[in-house]
Motif scaffolding. Sequence first.
Motif, mmCIF file in Angstrom:
data_model
loop_
_atom_site.group_PDB
_atom_site.id
_atom_site.type_symbol
_atom_site.label_atom_id
_atom_site.label_comp_id
_atom_site.label_asym_id
_atom_site.label_seq_id
_atom_site.Cartn_x
_atom_site.Cartn_y
_atom_site.Cartn_z
ATOM 1 N N ARG A 236 2.258 10.342 1.682
ATOM 2 C CA ARG A 236 1.421 9.853 2.428
ATOM 3 C C ARG A 236 1.907 9.005 3.124
ATOM 4 N NH1 ARG A 236 4.085 4.148 -1.005
ATOM 5 N NH2 ARG A 236 6.299 5.408 -0.834
ATOM 6 N N ALA A 237 0.916 8.798 4.441
ATOM 7 C CA ALA A 237 1.488 8.348 5.707
ATOM 8 C C ALA A 237 2.710 7.565 6.194
ATOM 9 C CB ALA A 237 -0.075 7.830 6.612
ATOM 10 N N THR A 238 3.694 8.126 6.608
ATOM 11 C CA THR A 238 4.999 7.375 7.101
ATOM 12 C C THR A 238 4.870 6.773 8.437
ATOM 13 O OG1 THR A 238 5.891 9.145 7.937
ATOM 14 C CG2 THR A 238 5.854 8.873 6.066
ATOM 15 N N THR A 239 5.969 5.885 9.020
ATOM 16 C CA THR A 239 6.728 5.403 10.343
ATOM 17 C C THR A 239 6.580 6.820 11.023
ATOM 18 O OG1 THR A 239 8.102 5.325 9.504
ATOM 19 C CG2 THR A 239 7.263 3.162 9.778
ATOM 20 N N PHE A 240 6.849 6.856 12.569
ATOM 21 C CA PHE A 240 7.189 8.202 13.298
ATOM 22 C C PHE A 240 8.233 8.501 12.814
ATOM 23 C CE2 PHE A 240 9.687 5.220 15.836
ATOM 24 C CZ PHE A 240 10.977 6.603 16.296
ATOM 25 N N ASP A 241 8.723 7.960 12.233
ATOM 26 C CA ASP A 241 10.627 8.111 12.005
ATOM 27 C C ASP A 241 10.436 8.969 10.601
ATOM 28 O OD1 ASP A 241 10.241 6.208 10.968
ATOM 29 O OD2 ASP A 241 12.684 5.284 12.562
ATOM 30 N N ASN A 242 9.361 8.920 9.933
ATOM 31 C CA ASN A 242 9.409 9.345 8.478
ATOM 32 C C ASN A 242 10.595 8.273 7.314
ATOM 33 O OD1 ASN A 242 7.641 11.484 8.120
ATOM 34 N ND2 ASN A 242 8.902 12.679 9.546
ATOM 35 N N THR A 243 10.652 6.654 8.084
ATOM 36 C CA THR A 243 11.424 6.448 7.139
ATOM 37 C C THR A 243 10.736 5.530 5.945
ATOM 38 O OG1 THR A 243 11.598 4.306 8.805
ATOM 39 C CG2 THR A 243 13.858 6.323 9.405
ATOM 40 N N GLY A 244 10.012 5.176 5.994
ATOM 41 C CA GLY A 244 9.700 4.503 4.573
ATOM 42 C C GLY A 244 7.449 4.660 4.916
ATOM 43 N N PRO A 245 6.659 3.711 4.389
ATOM 44 C CA PRO A 245 5.436 4.725 4.636
ATOM 45 C C PRO A 245 4.787 3.580 5.462
ATOM 46 C CG PRO A 245 5.598 3.063 2.391
ATOM 47 C CD PRO A 245 7.253 3.407 2.993
ATOM 48 N N HIS A 246 3.949 4.099 6.305
ATOM 49 C CA HIS A 246 3.439 3.324 7.593
ATOM 50 C C HIS A 246 2.625 1.828 7.207
ATOM 51 C CE1 HIS A 246 1.267 2.237 10.931
ATOM 52 N NE2 HIS A 246 1.191 3.154 11.436
ATOM 53 N N PRO A 247 3.109 1.079 7.665
ATOM 54 C CA PRO A 247 2.315 -0.850 7.508
ATOM 55 C C PRO A 247 1.367 -0.822 6.612
ATOM 56 C CG PRO A 247 3.963 -0.001 9.579
ATOM 57 C CD PRO A 247 3.518 0.657 8.109
ATOM 58 N N VAL A 248 0.695 -0.221 7.622
ATOM 59 C CA VAL A 248 -0.639 0.002 7.509
ATOM 60 C C VAL A 248 -1.584 -0.234 6.085
ATOM 61 C CG1 VAL A 248 -1.948 1.827 8.133
ATOM 62 C CG2 VAL A 248 -2.761 -0.013 9.031
ATOM 63 N N ILE A 249 -1.175 0.885 5.058
ATOM 64 C CA ILE A 249 -1.681 1.031 4.295
ATOM 65 C C ILE A 249 -1.341 -0.871 3.539
ATOM 66 C CG2 ILE A 249 -0.642 2.113 1.862
ATOM 67 C CD1 ILE A 249 0.003 4.152 3.664
ATOM 68 N N HIS A 250 -0.168 -0.904 3.022
ATOM 69 C CA HIS A 250 -0.136 -2.078 2.535
ATOM 70 C C HIS A 250 -1.399 -4.219 2.857
ATOM 71 C CE1 HIS A 250 1.478 -5.322 0.179
ATOM 72 N NE2 HIS A 250 1.777 -6.364 1.423
ATOM 73 N N GLN A 251 -1.157 -3.410 4.794
ATOM 74 C CA GLN A 251 -1.920 -4.434 4.953
ATOM 75 C C GLN A 251 -3.653 -4.643 4.818
ATOM 76 O OE1 GLN A 251 -0.950 -3.643 9.625
ATOM 77 N NE2 GLN A 251 0.798 -4.615 8.893
ATOM 78 N N ALA A 252 -3.977 -2.679 5.074
ATOM 79 C CA ALA A 252 -5.125 -2.654 4.285
ATOM 80 C C ALA A 252 -5.201 -3.409 3.015
ATOM 81 C CB ALA A 252 -5.127 -1.880 4.443
ATOM 82 N N GLU A 253 -4.329 -3.309 2.418
ATOM 83 C CA GLU A 253 -4.857 -3.303 0.761
ATOM 84 C C GLU A 253 -5.061 -5.001 0.674
ATOM 85 O OE1 GLU A 253 -1.410 -1.511 -1.411
ATOM 86 O OE2 GLU A 253 -3.425 0.403 -2.045
ATOM 87 N N GLN A 254 -4.271 -5.525 1.090
ATOM 88 C CA GLN A 254 -4.406 -7.047 0.730
ATOM 89 C C GLN A 254 -5.396 -7.408 1.747
ATOM 90 O OE1 GLN A 254 -0.061 -7.973 3.396
ATOM 91 N NE2 GLN A 254 0.689 -8.866 1.576
ATOM 92 N N MET A 255 -5.887 -7.251 2.881
ATOM 93 C CA MET A 255 -6.800 -6.972 3.583
ATOM 94 C C MET A 255 -8.202 -7.270 2.057
ATOM 95 S SD MET A 255 -10.518 -6.697 5.224
ATOM 96 C CE MET A 255 -9.340 -5.078 5.906
ATOM 97 N N ILE A 256 -8.654 -6.278 2.195
ATOM 98 C CA ILE A 256 -10.063 -5.924 1.344
ATOM 99 C C ILE A 256 -9.846 -6.152 -0.058
ATOM 100 C CG2 ILE A 256 -10.789 -4.316 -0.217
ATOM 101 C CD1 ILE A 256 -9.528 -2.649 2.051
ATOM 102 N N ALA A 257 -8.807 -6.841 -1.050
ATOM 103 C CA ALA A 257 -8.106 -7.584 -1.961
ATOM 104 C C ALA A 257 -8.769 -8.963 -1.783
ATOM 105 C CB ALA A 257 -6.516 -7.290 -2.544
#
Length: 321
Positions: A236-257
Amino acid sequence: MSSPSMLRPASEGSLPEEQRGALREARRLQWIWLSILLVTVLAMAAVMGSSQAMRTAWIEDLLSVLPPVAFLLAARLAARPPTVRHPFGLRRSLEIGHLVSGVTLGGAGIFLLVDGVTNLLQEERPPLGALDLFGIPVWEGWLMISVALASCVAPVILGRRKRHLAEVLHDKVLRADADMNRADWMTGLATAAGVLGIGVGLWWADAAAAIVISTSITKDGWANTRDAVQDILDARATTFDNTGPHPVIHQAEQMIAAEEWADDVVVIARDQGHVLHLTARVRCPSTAVPVEAIDEIRRRCREMDWRVHDVDITVTRQAGR
């Protein structure tokens, strides 16, 4: 069959203005750093004598060449447009460069760590004599300490700037190089402390400093190898420092939903160097979805984040991923 020209190349020209400027500056800093490394390596080779810490620091500086070279080569390859043979382009060159740097650093770190521990157990006592400089006898250790401390200056300044640019570009190779710069100045301090320890009669300080340096190299190599392998295996794509999933994943899910016709949405993303490839699976059990609506979602996903480069959307009547 789709032509490769239909895919957007992740070239420097396709990046936003801020990222284009950051990429140009990153390239300039890497050339500056390579020039400084050349001088540092030559200076350390001239004064290292029989010090284990100096020899380890010298090897560490040689290895420091790998991340900037990997970045420069990978950034050039990643900018090439797609071809028939490589329909997705060479975007993942950055991840390969990341992996090569990590494996090399880790392997060399383990070798140096074993060497340092062996010398400590064998109680090797490096002799440091005096040199004649313009008729004045000077302890050899002062030259070593001076070179070691001088080698700390550039990594502190350049490392901080590279880490900022790595965040702007979402470039993990550049981030790895910034981490290596942090290890470089820590190495310089540890080396100076080890040589000074010899001067005050602590024979074990030199080997202990070498162990500290090689442990840092091994740690950086392992972390970068692990992160590069995860990206190559489509984690799963992460932030540049690998501290967590990239936020765009959740943003895209919310937008399409939020679309009336979308009953269930699952978005996954893979890291492809500077850019992301989004894949959305949307369940729509009762309504036909016009092509225009899909194109609009694709456009809005790309506008969410400059890193969103390719967007694949699958509309299905069945649930599940």
